[in-house]
Design an enzyme around this catalytic site. Structure first.
Site, PDB file in Angstrom:
ATOM      1  N   CYS A   1       0.785  -1.259   0.225  1.00  0.00           N
ATOM      2  CA  CYS A   1      -0.077  -0.206  -0.009  1.00  0.00           C
ATOM      3  C   CYS A   1       1.066   1.337  -0.067  1.00  0.00           C
ATOM      4  O   CYS A   1       1.964   1.213   0.396  1.00  0.00           O
ATOM      5  CB  CYS A   1      -1.076   0.043   1.456  1.00  0.00           C
ATOM      6  SG  CYS A   1      -2.064  -1.477   1.435  1.00  0.00           S
ATOM      7  N   ASP A   2       0.449   2.341  -0.480  1.00  0.00           N
ATOM      8  CA  ASP A   2       0.806   3.583  -0.449  1.00  0.00           C
ATOM      9  C   ASP A   2      -0.034   4.620  -0.623  1.00  0.00           C
ATOM     10  O   ASP A   2      -1.248   4.343  -1.146  1.00  0.00           O
ATOM     11  CB  ASP A   2       1.959   3.885  -1.517  1.00  0.00           C
ATOM     12  CG  ASP A   2       2.803   5.014  -1.539  1.00  0.00           C
ATOM     13  OD1 ASP A   2       3.572   4.785  -0.540  1.00  0.00           O
ATOM     14  OD2 ASP A   2       2.547   6.072  -1.960  1.00  0.00           O
ATOM     15  N   SER A   3       0.115   5.847   0.221  1.00  0.00           N
ATOM     16  CA  SER A   3      -0.644   6.938   0.200  1.00  0.00           C
ATOM     17  C   SER A   3      -0.312   8.175  -0.170  1.00  0.00           C
ATOM     18  O   SER A   3       0.910   8.563   0.099  1.00  0.00           O
ATOM     19  CB  SER A   3      -1.474   6.840   1.459  1.00  0.00           C
ATOM     20  OG  SER A   3      -2.255   5.790   1.643  1.00  0.00           O
ATOM     21  N   GLY A  63      -2.834   3.524  -2.758  1.00  0.00           N
ATOM     22  CA  GLY A  63      -2.939   2.478  -3.939  1.00  0.00           C
ATOM     23  C   GLY A  63      -2.685   1.217  -3.123  1.00  0.00           C
ATOM     24  O   GLY A  63      -2.283   1.028  -2.010  1.00  0.00           O
TER      25      GLY A  63
END
Length: 210
Positions: A78-80, A115
């Protein structure tokens, strides 16, 4: 029960999964996010914030595929990042950056993107099946005073999170409203995780403990 690996060291993501009945194995991906993003930008692979978070989520998930603890498991990376006026804002790291960012955000709205990249590492293959999705939520920020900004930045919390704010910590008081999935703002959309599981023929309840 289906084993899930969380390719992230985010305490908020881990807490979210545990509260949702999932006990993931945490593996630090060790990805240099700025380096990967710069290379992708130069190669023309990124045109917006959704592209950015999905690319980094994929890089994190793929970084742990060969880890012994990730064998026979699903892997979620995950990434933000916050999109404000078309600019992608990740972790500010430095107090000065966080202060200026909050002065720009206060009283306004931005769109938080998270993501997700899910790899089915139960399949023995050089390229195991994988699916990705970028979710987004509109965040409306309160009109903070300068003293509130200094006090919040002084806690250190906003330095280590995308967009320089949290919704599940001290920063929650400074979020007037959100439009969309609250879990996206935390950094991992459970709805997106379920949808990705279904796309890989995995029943989401199989992730629950016990």
């Amino acid at each position: 029960m289906t084993k899930l690996v969380l390719a992230s060291t985010s305490p908020a993501r881990l807490r979210l999964l545990r509260d949702a009945g999932i006990d993931p194995i945490v593996i630090a991906p060790g990805v240099d996010e700025e380096y990967v993003a710069d290379l992708a930008l130069q190669a023309g692979q990124i045109s917006n914030t959704a592209d950015l978070v999905l690319l980094l989520a994929k890089a994190k998930a793929e970084a742990v595929v060969n880890h012994p603890d990730a064998q026979g498991a699903l892997i979620i990376g995950c990434d933000s990042a916050l999109d404000l006026d078309g600019e992608s804002l990740g972790k500010p790291h430095e107090p000065e950056v966080a202060i200026e960012r909050w002065k720009a955000m206060r009283g306004r709205s931005g769109r938080l993107y998270s993501g997700h990249w899910l790899i089915d590492n139960r399949v023995s293959s050089p390229m195991p099946p994988a699916k990705g999705h970028a979710s987004n939520t509109t965040v409306h920020f309160a009109e903070l005073s300068d003293s509130e900004i200094l006090a919040y930045v002084g806690t250190g919390e906003p330095l280590k999170v995308a967009g320089a704010f949290t919704i599940d910590g001290l920063g929650g008081a400074f979020i007037k409203a959100i439009e969309g999935d609250a879990h996206t703002v935390v950094g991992l959309s459970l709805t997106s995780l379920r949808d990705l599981c279904l796309s890989l023929d995995v029943e989401y309840p199989s992730l629950w403990r016990g």
